[in-house]
Scaffold this motif. Sequence first.
Motif, PDB file in Angstrom:
ATOM      1  N   PRO A 356      45.557  35.759  39.875  1.00  0.00           N
ATOM      2  CA  PRO A 356      44.867  34.504  39.546  1.00  0.00           C
ATOM      3  C   PRO A 356      44.497  34.364  38.080  1.00  0.00           C
ATOM      4  O   PRO A 356      44.442  33.256  37.553  1.00  0.00           O
ATOM      5  CB  PRO A 356      43.628  34.525  40.456  1.00  0.00           C
ATOM      6  CG  PRO A 356      43.483  35.946  40.905  1.00  0.00           C
ATOM      7  CD  PRO A 356      44.852  36.517  40.924  1.00  0.00           C
ATOM      8  N   TYR A 357      44.254  35.491  37.394  1.00  0.00           N
ATOM      9  CA  TYR A 357      43.873  35.384  35.977  1.00  0.00           C
ATOM     10  C   TYR A 357      44.998  34.839  35.108  1.00  0.00           C
ATOM     11  O   TYR A 357      44.772  34.392  33.989  1.00  0.00           O
ATOM     12  CB  TYR A 357      43.376  36.723  35.434  1.00  0.00           C
ATOM     13  CG  TYR A 357      44.378  37.857  35.445  1.00  0.00           C
ATOM     14  CD1 TYR A 357      45.455  37.889  34.556  1.00  0.00           C
ATOM     15  CD2 TYR A 357      44.235  38.919  36.326  1.00  0.00           C
ATOM     16  CE1 TYR A 357      46.370  38.935  34.563  1.00  0.00           C
ATOM     17  CE2 TYR A 357      45.138  39.975  36.342  1.00  0.00           C
ATOM     18  CZ  TYR A 357      46.203  39.979  35.459  1.00  0.00           C
ATOM     19  OH  TYR A 357      47.101  41.008  35.462  1.00  0.00           O
ATOM     20  N   SER A 358      46.243  34.862  35.608  1.00  0.00           N
ATOM     21  CA  SER A 358      47.363  34.368  34.810  1.00  0.00           C
ATOM     22  C   SER A 358      47.268  32.861  34.568  1.00  0.00           C
ATOM     23  O   SER A 358      47.891  32.341  33.643  1.00  0.00           O
ATOM     24  CB  SER A 358      48.692  34.698  35.487  1.00  0.00           C
ATOM     25  OG  SER A 358      48.816  34.030  36.724  1.00  0.00           O
ATOM     26  N   THR A 359      46.497  32.171  35.388  1.00  0.00           N
ATOM     27  CA  THR A 359      46.278  30.733  35.186  1.00  0.00           C
ATOM     28  C   THR A 359      44.812  30.434  34.855  1.00  0.00           C
ATOM     29  O   THR A 359      44.357  29.303  34.997  1.00  0.00           O
ATOM     30  CB  THR A 359      46.696  29.929  36.435  1.00  0.00           C
ATOM     31  OG1 THR A 359      46.014  30.448  37.590  1.00  0.00           O
ATOM     32  CG2 THR A 359      48.193  30.013  36.648  1.00  0.00           C
ATOM     33  N   GLU A 361      42.103  31.557  36.414  1.00  0.00           N
ATOM     34  CA  GLU A 361      41.317  31.286  37.615  1.00  0.00           C
ATOM     35  C   GLU A 361      40.895  32.595  38.274  1.00  0.00           C
ATOM     36  O   GLU A 361      41.376  33.675  37.923  1.00  0.00           O
ATOM     37  CB  GLU A 361      42.136  30.459  38.612  1.00  0.00           C
ATOM     38  CG  GLU A 361      42.580  29.114  38.075  1.00  0.00           C
ATOM     39  CD  GLU A 361      43.587  28.416  38.976  1.00  0.00           C
ATOM     40  OE1 GLU A 361      43.602  27.182  38.987  1.00  0.00           O
ATOM     41  OE2 GLU A 361      44.351  29.118  39.669  1.00  0.00           O
ATOM     42  N   THR A 362      39.988  32.487  39.241  1.00  0.00           N
ATOM     43  CA  THR A 362      39.648  33.614  40.102  1.00  0.00           C
ATOM     44  C   THR A 362      40.255  33.344  41.471  1.00  0.00           C
ATOM     45  O   THR A 362      40.533  32.203  41.826  1.00  0.00           O
ATOM     46  CB  THR A 362      38.121  33.775  40.247  1.00  0.00           C
ATOM     47  OG1 THR A 362      37.578  32.573  40.806  1.00  0.00           O
ATOM     48  CG2 THR A 362      37.479  34.046  38.908  1.00  0.00           C
ATOM     49  N   GLY A 363      40.475  34.400  42.238  1.00  0.00           N
ATOM     50  CA  GLY A 363      41.060  34.206  43.558  1.00  0.00           C
ATOM     51  C   GLY A 363      41.414  35.509  44.227  1.00  0.00           C
ATOM     52  O   GLY A 363      41.067  36.600  43.751  1.00  0.00           O
ATOM     53  N   ARG A 364      42.107  35.415  45.339  1.00  0.00           N
ATOM     54  CA  ARG A 364      42.473  36.577  46.143  1.00  0.00           C
ATOM     55  C   ARG A 364      43.510  37.431  45.417  1.00  0.00           C
ATOM     56  O   ARG A 364      44.462  36.920  44.847  1.00  0.00           O
ATOM     57  CB  ARG A 364      43.042  36.099  47.485  1.00  0.00           C
ATOM     58  CG  ARG A 364      43.425  37.225  48.425  1.00  0.00           C
ATOM     59  CD  ARG A 364      44.124  36.679  49.662  1.00  0.00           C
ATOM     60  NE  ARG A 364      45.428  36.100  49.320  1.00  0.00           N
ATOM     61  CZ  ARG A 364      46.548  36.812  49.242  1.00  0.00           C
ATOM     62  NH1 ARG A 364      46.539  38.110  49.454  1.00  0.00           N
ATOM     63  NH2 ARG A 364      47.685  36.224  48.947  1.00  0.00           N
ATOM     64  N   VAL A 365      43.310  38.726  45.475  1.00  0.00           N
ATOM     65  CA  VAL A 365      44.285  39.676  44.953  1.00  0.00           C
ATOM     66  C   VAL A 365      44.648  40.617  46.091  1.00  0.00           C
ATOM     67  O   VAL A 365      43.777  41.176  46.734  1.00  0.00           O
ATOM     68  CB  VAL A 365      43.723  40.487  43.766  1.00  0.00           C
ATOM     69  CG1 VAL A 365      44.726  41.536  43.305  1.00  0.00           C
ATOM     70  CG2 VAL A 365      43.362  39.560  42.610  1.00  0.00           C
TER      71      VAL A 365
END
Length: 667
Positions: A356-359, A361-365
């Motif tokens: 998610p950090y590539s855009t 943002e935060t999110g599921r990994v």
Amino acid sequence: MNLNKKLFKTEFAGQPKDSDYFPLSVDYEERFYAAGKILGSRFVRREGRPGEEAILSGRIIDRTVRPLFDHRLRREVQLVVTILEIDNESDLEFITLMTASTALAISDIPWNGPVAGVKMLFDGNKLTFNAKQTDIKAVWPAEKGFLSFVSGTAEKINMIELEGVDAEESEVAKAFDLAQKEIAKMIDWQKGIVKEIGKPKASVHLAEPDAKLVKLVHDYLDGKLEKALYTKDKGEQHRKMAEVQNGLKALLVAEGRDEKELILANQIFERVTDDLVHKKILESEIRPDGRKLDEVRDLHAEVGLLQRAHGSALFIRGETQALVVTTIAPPGAEQLMENMRGLVERRFMLHYNFPPYSTGETGRVGAPGRREIGHGALAEKAVKNLIPTEDEFPYVIRVVSEVLSSNGSSSQATTCGAVLSMMDAGIPIKKSVAGIAMGMMTGPKGEYKVLTDIQGPEDHYGDMDFKVAGSADGVRAVQMDVKIDGITNKMLVDGLAQAKQARLEILKVMNKALAAPRKEISQYAPVILRLDINPDKIGLVIGPGGKVINSIIETTGALTIDIEQTGRVLIAGPNKEKAQAALEAVQSMVKEYTIGEIVQGPIVRILEFGAIVEFGPEQDGMIHVSELKEGFVKKVEDVVKLGQVVKAKIIKSDMGKIGLSMKGVPQ
């Protein structure tokens, strides 16, 4: 038409949802009984989560049928394809898409199908539609050509998957033109079914805002949206666009608008933005970041970033960055994949990670999603036919792409990075391959513009995502999705030509970073040595229960010893010295000794009539008491002692039993 694979296809149109998107889902369910097999682990004998092949097949259906729905629809639609029977010859993609299309077409769900697709095999000489699996395996990969699945409506292509080996753009376009005619025939066949048993299409509510809300949003955005959107820097653009959206939301809340109206206002915002992007490009050829229509963003490539990795590369295009790492391993590290047709062994793997950090943002990994599997499969398709054969390079290869930053076509950045990373690892790949994402904006009168290296708003609001990878000599992979009903052959020709121009530009930058594979593999990579032995001696090397081969691995420090039925032995070690030690141990065991040859080894056993000398792993011979020295010998111990290292000459070899003599051999 071969319907040997029977499928059960269902669809369900649910109740309207309060959302800002069309809720469509496609599920592709494999059943092992379809192939007459009981598969799975020993403890779980049932199907679990979809495998990679099932996910990719489901995506083909989704990408073909989705553009033909009215995206103002807010009722849930689910397509479920369940494989009930399968043979080993026919193509599943062809029949599953046909079934999904027919089921949708005869249902009461509003949809602008039907659609169909064909598998194409071009071996450099002949084009074949829907070839049998055995025929494909017999000629593919060819020296030049392509294997492709293409689908669409009777008039236009709307989905492409292609794996190529330096296929010429003209041959690809010609084949797609012929495929369009085949697709039209299958659609006519479906229309006959619809005429006989099709249901009238249901009248459903479409998410459409009232005129007052539309005017309010238009008035607010006038003069603000264009200034925010047409900003070159991605971060600054996002900040300005967020300010505009937040301002619009504050205005609506101040007027007392409810949650449903806020959702509708967001849809109006998206539509206005879409119209603006289209208008500026079609009428003025102005892109959000100011580039020309055929201009590639700034490029950068470098290799060898990670010192302990076997190979690594960083490829940057604009704000898209992919760090790609290559690992090589000895035989035995292959991936085993289980599907309905049985076990598949993969010697080359390419995995794509999109955190998610590539855009920003935060999110599921965690486990990869469908998108990551699809993007990884595309990059793998682009480079897989570059990989040397097992005879040329007996390693298992795994390439992993870590997308560090994304603003358009990270899958093609992965393709470029994978090539450089493998070359940095010393894998003797055949040539360099680069990829680029093309886009398109279309107008109501059939006008269109092709865009090179799409990013951000062009990807989101554009009508086509057309990824093309290839070498300087031709096309290696193609993937196309659209948001409209499809593209014409002329559009395809223009897209391929413009993609080639960009591809050649990218290859120049890649060649400056690393023009050819390194001559040596990394010092941290395992060393593999090869030996061919007599197949009759395989059992001797392995030993009872693997005792002998495991002993060699333990005593020499080798990693693995892999023996094939042909007698080919691959010995892997953490370094050359340990691999060489294991190689010499095997050589000693299988060596064909000749009469007169001098051997050396310790006395391991003393008998009344002679002594046993061990001169190699699991290899010994006897020195008869009369052969210990010239003259009479009363006791064996008078000449040799247990553990003493002696030299002896081979004087006899009979059915594996070797006789030795110390007479005349200097000690």
